[in-house]
Motif scaffolding. Structure first.
Motif, PDB file in Angstrom:
ATOM      1  N   LEU A 220      54.762  40.995  66.543  1.00 17.05           N
ATOM      2  CA  LEU A 220      55.781  40.966  67.595  1.00 17.05           C
ATOM      3  C   LEU A 220      55.918  42.334  68.250  1.00 17.05           C
ATOM      4  CD1 LEU A 220      58.626  38.971  65.780  1.00 17.05           C
ATOM      5  CD2 LEU A 220      56.766  38.089  67.199  1.00 17.05           C
ATOM      6  N   VAL A 221      56.270  42.298  69.505  1.00 17.85           N
ATOM      7  CA  VAL A 221      56.559  43.528  70.244  1.00 17.85           C
ATOM      8  C   VAL A 221      57.966  43.385  70.820  1.00 17.85           C
ATOM      9  CG1 VAL A 221      55.868  45.016  72.156  1.00 17.85           C
ATOM     10  CG2 VAL A 221      54.129  43.765  70.852  1.00 17.85           C
ATOM     11  N   ALA A 281      57.923  52.577  66.817  1.00 15.36           N
ATOM     12  CA  ALA A 281      57.657  52.455  65.382  1.00 15.36           C
ATOM     13  C   ALA A 281      57.080  51.075  65.121  1.00 15.36           C
ATOM     14  CB  ALA A 281      58.938  52.652  64.574  1.00 15.36           C
ATOM     15  N   GLU A 282      56.234  50.996  64.096  1.00 13.47           N
ATOM     16  CA  GLU A 282      55.698  49.699  63.697  1.00 13.47           C
ATOM     17  C   GLU A 282      56.167  49.390  62.279  1.00 13.47           C
ATOM     18  OE1 GLU A 282      51.491  49.249  63.006  1.00 13.47           O
ATOM     19  OE2 GLU A 282      51.507  47.203  63.793  1.00 13.47           O
ATOM     20  N   ILE A 283      56.672  48.166  62.098  1.00 17.22           N
ATOM     21  CA  ILE A 283      57.137  47.723  60.779  1.00 17.22           C
ATOM     22  C   ILE A 283      56.072  46.825  60.180  1.00 17.22           C
ATOM     23  CG2 ILE A 283      58.984  46.569  59.516  1.00 17.22           C
ATOM     24  CD1 ILE A 283      59.923  49.033  61.087  1.00 17.22           C
ATOM     25  N   THR A 284      55.625  47.162  58.964  1.00 12.88           N
ATOM     26  CA  THR A 284      54.655  46.339  58.256  1.00 12.88           C
ATOM     27  C   THR A 284      55.132  46.142  56.827  1.00 12.88           C
ATOM     28  OG1 THR A 284      53.388  48.310  57.704  1.00 12.88           O
ATOM     29  CG2 THR A 284      52.660  47.069  59.639  1.00 12.88           C
ATOM     30  N   ALA A 285      54.440  45.305  56.084  1.00 10.61           N
ATOM     31  CA  ALA A 285      54.891  45.006  54.724  1.00 10.61           C
ATOM     32  C   ALA A 285      53.708  44.622  53.845  1.00 10.61           C
ATOM     33  CB  ALA A 285      55.906  43.858  54.749  1.00 10.61           C
ATOM     34  N   SER A 286      53.944  44.733  52.541  1.00  8.39           N
ATOM     35  CA  SER A 286      52.976  44.197  51.573  1.00  8.39           C
ATOM     36  C   SER A 286      53.765  43.529  50.457  1.00  8.39           C
ATOM     37  CB  SER A 286      52.076  45.302  51.017  1.00  8.39           C
ATOM     38  OG  SER A 286      52.850  46.251  50.308  1.00  8.39           O
ATOM     39  N   SER A 297      56.351  45.694  66.346  1.00  9.42           N
ATOM     40  CA  SER A 297      56.199  46.955  67.068  1.00  9.42           C
ATOM     41  C   SER A 297      57.437  47.160  67.926  1.00  9.42           C
ATOM     42  CB  SER A 297      54.954  46.929  67.963  1.00  9.42           C
ATOM     43  OG  SER A 297      53.803  46.879  67.164  1.00  9.42           O
ATOM     44  N   LEU A 298      58.150  48.214  67.624  1.00 11.11           N
ATOM     45  CA  LEU A 298      59.429  48.453  68.277  1.00 11.11           C
ATOM     46  C   LEU A 298      59.315  49.583  69.273  1.00 11.11           C
ATOM     47  CD1 LEU A 298      61.596  48.381  65.065  1.00 11.11           C
ATOM     48  CD2 LEU A 298      61.768  46.742  66.937  1.00 11.11           C
TER      49      LEU A 298
END
Lengths: 478, 283
Positions: A220-221, A281-286, A297-298
């Protein structure tokens, strides 16, 4: 035993382990050291509750419509043994509540479930039905490791169901053994019965191929502002022994989140994204060291100016969407009318410093729908705050507001419309509108349900209105 | 070289365990007919990175057309020898099925064969593999009669050491096809000989397993790891027993086809890989 070459790695490790243990020079912990370990019993209900609290079933709050009457043990039905759990799902008109749901809680200090890979049970229904929710990890406390399987199809014969544990290593002390919630949405409002048996955590060894995801696996953006707060929703998908993929909602605490720029966005352990600065900033996860698909992507535009706080006396207001007033429960924020060519994006409102604001992008037309109808028959005006997110308003720009009254039984719709012309719109700032209801085209006002926003946003018309912020939707009387 | 060390350790451990097993069970033969084949005569440990060893392996390229479109099974892949589809890396042969438009097909993959390079009758043939998964994914380790050019399928004979449906990740099949008994009702009156073996509390796509046969004149034994799950003898065959002449080996990863009940579905994840740790043949 001809195949001597195939002795597996486990054997080697075992031998190596024995070797290590017998020759180890490591210092061992003193005998006085006590490691806390919790009960690792996986059984929840075989023929009776196993190690659960005395009340066995803790219902959801009756104030939410939960019916506390339909839960029990059935001595006449069992998949195995002598009894099963019986859940009588109330009809959609039951005065005592129209759904049944709740949790089973460990009677001790919680269980160590790290050795299991799934919650399993056998179930059947008195009719085929879709059960809203099965899961575990909900303890009516932090619900930290809640797992939910939505939309389980029941048949009238016993069938085994598997709810994989997203990451068993997290469950060293879990109290929430089981959660369920069922209504009659799939049975036309007619009540039915669910039986559940052999409910337990198991080590299946066949829960495989994890594919965690956040944001539904989409990249998402979004544009946002300082102070904006949102919560990440994540899922875990496993391939089961029967070849099917099982996707469960996994609480944020199963994930490790990452922000590429902590000066712009921060993510808490509970998956709450807070915008703290201007920039990207980009938010990612594991999850369990597997990268989750999906990201956010913010672009933070900086400080946000909220719409003016309404000042009218609450007794003169019927509110639809405003943090200032008690507002109507919203069914959905972005009604999607296929195949009418709707493109509008934007769904749940975002919160900034405690204030919820709706944002629509790629707007052409969209409807917000309240859960129950709104009675504005005693009101005289419609208020709404709108910020058009562009600098220059073109002469042909407009925003049409349309209110749909569905009538007392939902079958006699009337619609009132009012068009805000370009002359009344301003760019990049809030503008409040107080529109006399008599200025709308004629419509009934006792059962209003749908609130439309219509622009020409996606027409070829250059400069049309595509992005708007909306706040403080309410009726009032003067 | 890591694999070499591992193998040495394995041998030592295996010997120890064998001794233990012998003491505890007396190593009495049951009623299975056992082919004693412990003399390693061919092996590929896949320890040299790059293309597979061309002295052992050749490739079947394409989609089988015009003679055998879909390779006789309505398979959907186009076989290539590109590294995207077949490569040796880090001690493994990696066969990869990709979802991509290529040569008129929607998928690519690879099929290796020892035809004309290594053909043998009898012995122990085994491979240690980790299998892929997903609807429509069909890996196989199998053999065809080396006289197939003059004695077309199914008369030449086919030995399926491992066949597996990606949508059934706990099951593998061992099968024999011969004259009059095969997996094609239009050609054969009788079905092929086949046996399914199912893992308990485990599956074939999460770790390595050894798939093999012990093949002698009187019987073919199918095994997975240390479990011999089926023996077929000439008496089982509803037609001529043709497993008495040289066969060659094949390793492939098909996409779609009759055996797997059709094409992949929206939940099938690509790429999918078949990892082969080794192929060994004993007599």
């Amino acid at each position: 035993m001809k195949n001597i070459k195939s002795m597996n790695l486990k054997t080697i490790i075992l031998v190596a382990f024995i070797f290590t243990v017998s020759t180890s020079c490591e210092r061992d912990p003193s005998e006085d050291v006590q490691f806390a370990t919790f009960n690792n019993n996986g059984a929840i209900f075989l023929d009776s509750p196993e190690g659960l609290t005395d009340d066995f079933f803790k219902s959801f709050d009756p104030a939410t419509g939960a019916n506390v009457n339909g839960f029990g043990v059935d001595e006449n039905e069992a998949y195995k043994g002598t009894s099963s759990i019986r859940i009588d799902v109330p009809s959609s008109t039951d005065p005592d509540g129209t759904y049944i749901g709740g949790i089973f809680v460990d009677r001790g200090s919680g269980r160590n479930l790290t050795g299991y890979d799934a919650l399993t049970f056998w179930a059947k229904g008195s009719t085929t039905a879709v059960v809203d929710q099965f899961g575990f990890g909900t303890d009516f406390d932090e619900n930290k490791y809640a797992v939910t399987l939505n939309g389980t199809e029941l048949s009238t014969g016993w069938k085994k169901y598997t709810i994989p544990i997203p990451d068993p290593s997290k469950l060293i002390q879990e109290k929430g053994m089981f959660v369920f919630s069922a209504n009659t949405a799939s049975t036309n409002g007619i009540g039915y019965t669910i039986w559940i048996d052999e409910l337990q955590f198991e080590t299946l060894g066949t829960i495989a191929q994890p594919r965690p995801a956040i944001y539904g696996g989409e990249d998402l953006v979004e544009e946002t502002f300082i102070g904006s707060v949102s919560t990440i929703i994540g899922t875990q998908t496993f391939n089961l022994a029967d070849g099917t993929n099982q996707t469960v909602l996994a609480a944020p605490s199963y994930f490790n989140f990452q922000s590429s720029n902590l000066e712009v966005a921060q993510v808490s352990e509970l998956g709450v994204v807070t915008i703290v600065g201007q920039g990207t900033a980009e938010i990612t996860a594991s999850l369990a060291n597997v990268r989750a698909s999906g990201s956010l992507s913010l672009q933070s535009l900086g400080d946000f100016t909220p719409a003016p706080t309404p000042t009218r006396d609450p007794s003169d207001v019927v509110s639809v969407f405003s943090d200032r007033y008690q507002s109507a429960p919203i069914d959905f924020f972005n009604g999607f009318f296929i195949p009418d060519g709707q493109t509008t994006q934007g769904a749940a409102p975002f919160g900034i410093n405690g204030d919820n604001i709706m944002r629509y992008t790629e707007l052409n037309f969209v409807a917000l729908k309240t859960l129950n109808t709104v009675d504005a028959s005693a009101m005289t005006h419609y208020h709404i705050d709108i910020q058009v997110e562009k600098a220059d308003i073109a002469p042909e720009d407009f925003i049409r507001l349309s209110l749909l009254d569905i009538g007392p039984d939902g079958s006699s719709p009337t619609e009132g419309a009012y068009t805000i012309s370009a002359a009344d719109l301003i760019g990049n700032d809030w503008k409040g509108f107080d529109i006399p209801l008599s200025d709308f085209s004629s419509f009934n006002r006792s059962n209003i349900s749908l609130f439309f926003f219509i622009t020409d946003g996606t027409s070829p018309n250059p400069g049309a209105i595509t992005d708007i912020l909306v706040d403080n939707i309410y009726f009032y009387r003067e | 070289m890591k694999t070499m060390k591992m193998n040495n350790i394995m041998k030592i451990v295996s010997c120890l365990l064998l001794i233990l097993v012998c003491f505890s069970s007396g190593c009495s033969d049951d009623e299975q007919i056992v082919a004693s084949a412990d003399n390693l005569i061919m092996q590929d440990e896949f320890n040299v990175d790059g293309a597979p060893n061309s002295e052992i392996w050749g490739f079947d390229i394409g989609n089988g057309c015009p003679n055998l479109c879909g390779w006789g099974n309505n398979e959907l892949q186009y076989y290539t020898d590109r590294p995207e589809n077949v490569v040796v890396n880090n001690g493994f042969l990696i066969i990869t099925a990709q979802e991509e438009s290529f040569g008129g097909a929607s998928y690519t993959s690879a099929r290796l064969t020892t035809k004309g390079k290594f053909e043998q009758a009898y012995g122990r043939f085994e491979a240690r593999m980790r299998l892929p998964y997903g609807q429509g994914i069909w890996p196989a380790f199998w053999m065809l009669g080396a006289d197939i050019n003059t004695s077309p399928w199914p008369d030449a004979g086919e030995i399926d050491i491992m066949e597996y449906r990606g949508q059934e990740p706990t099951k593998t099949l061992g099968s024999l096809h011969g004259p009059g008994y095969c997996g094609d009702e239009e050609i054969c009156d009788e079905p092929n000989l086949t046996k399914t073996y199912e893992l308990r509390n485990d599956r074939f796509d999460t770790g390595f397993h050894v798939f093999g046969i012990e093949w002698g004149p009187e019987a073919i034994n199918f095994y997975v790891d240390d479990v011999l799950f089926r023996q077929f003898t000439p008496a089982d065959a509803p037609g001529p027993w043709v497993f008495n002449k040289p066969f060659y080996m094949l390793l492939n990863l098909a996409v779609g086809g009759s055996f797997v009940g059709g094409p992949p579905n929206s939940e099938t994840v690509f790429p999918q890989t078949l990892l082969v740790d080794y192929v060994r043949v004993y007599n």
